[in-house]
Design a protein around this motif. Structure first.
Motif, short mmCIF file in Angstrom:
data_model
loop_
_atom_site.label_atom_id
_atom_site.label_comp_id
_atom_site.label_asym_id
_atom_site.label_seq_id
_atom_site.Cartn_x
_atom_site.Cartn_y
_atom_site.Cartn_z
N LEU A 34 -166.54 62.66 29.93
CA LEU A 34 -166.17 62.16 28.61
C LEU A 34 -167.26 62.56 27.62
O LEU A 34 -168.45 62.41 27.88
CB LEU A 34 -166.01 60.63 28.62
CG LEU A 34 -164.87 60.09 29.49
CD1 LEU A 34 -164.84 58.56 29.42
CD2 LEU A 34 -163.53 60.66 29.05
N LEU A 35 -166.82 63.08 26.48
CA LEU A 35 -167.75 63.56 25.47
C LEU A 35 -167.35 62.97 24.12
O LEU A 35 -166.24 63.21 23.64
CB LEU A 35 -167.69 65.09 25.41
CG LEU A 35 -168.56 65.79 24.37
CD1 LEU A 35 -170.04 65.59 24.69
CD2 LEU A 35 -168.22 67.28 24.31
N THR A 36 -168.22 62.19 23.50
CA THR A 36 -167.97 61.61 22.19
C THR A 36 -168.86 62.28 21.16
O THR A 36 -170.07 62.40 21.36
CB THR A 36 -168.22 60.09 22.19
OG1 THR A 36 -167.32 59.46 23.13
CG2 THR A 36 -167.97 59.49 20.81
N GLN A 37 -168.24 62.73 20.06
CA GLN A 37 -168.96 63.46 19.03
C GLN A 37 -168.61 62.92 17.65
O GLN A 37 -167.43 62.74 17.31
CB GLN A 37 -168.60 64.94 19.08
CG GLN A 37 -168.95 65.64 20.38
CD GLN A 37 -170.43 65.96 20.48
OE1 GLN A 37 -170.90 66.94 19.94
NE2 GLN A 37 -171.15 65.11 21.18
N GLY B 218 -165.14 62.31 10.80
CA GLY B 218 -164.60 61.48 11.87
C GLY B 218 -165.40 61.53 13.15
O GLY B 218 -166.47 62.15 13.26
N ARG B 219 -164.85 60.86 14.14
CA ARG B 219 -165.48 60.75 15.45
C ARG B 219 -164.41 60.98 16.51
O ARG B 219 -163.31 60.44 16.42
CB ARG B 219 -166.11 59.36 15.59
CG ARG B 219 -166.92 59.12 16.85
CD ARG B 219 -167.54 57.73 16.77
NE ARG B 219 -168.26 57.35 17.96
CZ ARG B 219 -169.52 57.65 18.22
NH1 ARG B 219 -170.20 58.37 17.35
NH2 ARG B 219 -170.11 57.25 19.33
N VAL B 220 -164.73 61.78 17.50
CA VAL B 220 -163.76 62.20 18.50
C VAL B 220 -164.32 61.97 19.90
O VAL B 220 -165.49 62.25 20.16
CB VAL B 220 -163.40 63.69 18.35
CG1 VAL B 220 -162.47 64.15 19.46
CG2 VAL B 220 -162.77 63.96 16.99
N THR B 221 -163.47 61.46 20.79
CA THR B 221 -163.82 61.40 22.21
C THR B 221 -162.91 62.36 22.98
O THR B 221 -161.69 62.32 22.82
CB THR B 221 -163.66 59.98 22.78
OG1 THR B 221 -164.56 59.10 22.10
CG2 THR B 221 -163.97 59.96 24.27
N LEU B 222 -163.53 63.22 23.76
CA LEU B 222 -162.81 64.19 24.57
C LEU B 222 -162.95 63.85 26.05
O LEU B 222 -164.01 63.41 26.49
CB LEU B 222 -163.36 65.60 24.35
CG LEU B 222 -163.42 66.13 22.91
CD1 LEU B 222 -164.09 67.50 22.90
CD2 LEU B 222 -162.03 66.20 22.31
N ALA B 223 -161.88 64.08 26.79
CA ALA B 223 -161.96 64.06 28.25
C ALA B 223 -161.85 65.50 28.72
O ALA B 223 -160.89 66.20 28.39
CB ALA B 223 -160.83 63.22 28.84
N ILE B 224 -162.86 65.95 29.47
CA ILE B 224 -162.88 67.31 29.99
C ILE B 224 -162.82 67.21 31.51
O ILE B 224 -163.72 66.62 32.13
CB ILE B 224 -164.15 68.06 29.53
CG1 ILE B 224 -164.26 68.01 28.00
CG2 ILE B 224 -164.11 69.51 30.01
CD1 ILE B 224 -165.57 68.55 27.46
N GLU B 225 -161.77 67.76 32.11
CA GLU B 225 -161.57 67.56 33.55
C GLU B 225 -161.27 68.88 34.24
O GLU B 225 -160.61 69.76 33.68
CB GLU B 225 -160.45 66.55 33.80
CG GLU B 225 -159.17 66.83 33.04
CD GLU B 225 -158.13 65.73 33.21
OE1 GLU B 225 -157.96 65.22 34.33
OE2 GLU B 225 -157.46 65.39 32.22
N SER B 226 -161.77 68.98 35.44
CA SER B 226 -161.57 70.20 36.22
C SER B 226 -160.44 69.99 37.22
O SER B 226 -160.19 68.88 37.69
CB SER B 226 -162.85 70.57 36.96
OG SER B 226 -163.23 69.53 37.86
#
Length: 300
Positions: free
Chosen positions: A73-76, A88-96
């Motif tokens: 999880l990456l929040t920027q 704004g502010r974004v949370t990403l889920a990065i999954e393999s």
């Protein structure tokens, strides 16, 4: 983008991929929650908005390629963290994903093919939506403008039925979201699903009128558009009213088609104008349905 079918195909071909999903979006951000990008060994499909955020997500996803299943999880904050103008502010889920995930991907691809669905807690604490509700667009006419419109609609989330009674008028290949129909155009009108959009630009004014008459009588078709001019509209309005078509439906017929402000009559320019209009109509219908409001039929 059908996410799971793409993941399954990529795993079969390459054995690994990574999925980037926007799981939370606050304030002014480039993409909405649910936007996704699939990263492969050869490149990527889809977008989470471009810019520095996307480049950083791509780098993180590429680091996970070929590794056992994991989720990061990456929040920027786009301004302070990345120097982007969006506040704004974004949370990403990065999954393999690796080959051992293929069976699950195929199962979810099968569900995706049947229509939209949700998954809860596949990612901890997150409810995800997959699949698309795609509106049907009927395009009548395979001439220069019709071909340009079909190309303009190719990357958009529409299911397009392209109708022309002349089989030889169709090109040898069509975009994936397009189905050609060379039978009686009135049969295509009768088969239109609820909420369909019908735009008419055949090789014959007489055929245009016949299709418009049938489409305006079919209450399943939400909007009817006809290529032409103010003069053509006036003639069609008179003839349709004389034929007994509902006056409200005739008044709401879109003619000429396309958004305002574009003066060029080049087929590609007309196609851009029409594609923008179809997007606007689709979004208005979807918003009305979401809020439980029945849209006015065929409002132009």
């Amino acid at each position: 983008m059908k996410v799971w079918s793409l993941i399954a195909r990529t795993l079969e071909a390459q054995g690994a991929c990574a999925l980037v999903s926007v799981t939370r979006a606050e304030g002014s951000v480039p993409r909405e929650e649910g936007a996704r990008m699939l990263v492969t060994r050869d490149g990527f499909h889809g977008t989470i908005g471009g810019g520095t955020l996307e480049w950083k997500a791509l780098a993180e996803a590429q680091r996970l390629l070929g590794k056992p299943r994991q989720v990061k999880l990456l929040t920027q904050s786009l301004g302070p963290d990345l120097g982007q103008c969006c506040g704004g502010r974004v949370t990403l889920a990065i999954e393999s994903f690796e080959l051992s995930d293929l069976a699950q991907a195929k199962d979810l691809a099968s569900r995706e093919a049947k229509g939209p669905f949700t998954l809860s807690d596949r990612l901890p604490g997150i409810t995800e939506s997959f699949g698309e509700r795609r509106r049907t667009v009927l395009v009548f006419g395979a001439g220069h403008v019709g071909r340009a419109i079909i190309l303009a609609l190719a990357p958009l989330p529409f299911d397009v039925t392209w109708v022309d009674p002349r089989p030889e008028a169709f090109p040898g290949a069509m975009p994936q979201n397009v189905t050609g129909f060379s039978g009686d155009p009135l049969q295509a009108v009768a088969a239109a699903p609820d909420g369909a959009l019908a735009f008419i630009l055949s090789h014959s004014h007489a055929l245009d009128l016949a299709i418009a008459d049938a489409a305006l009588r079919n209450k399943a078709i939400a909007h009817v558009g006809v290529i032409g001019s103010a003069t053509k509209r006036a003639r069609f309005e008179r003839r349709l009213r004389e034929a007994g078509v509902d006056q409200a439906r005739v008044a709401a017929m879109i003619c000429p088609i396309g958004i305002g402000g574009i003066r060029s009559k080049h087929p590609a320019a007309v196609a851009v104008s029409v594609a923008a209009q179809l997007i606007t109509l689709d979004e208005a219908l979807s918003a009305s349905a979401t809020h439980g409001i029945l849209p006015a039929r065929n409002a132009g």
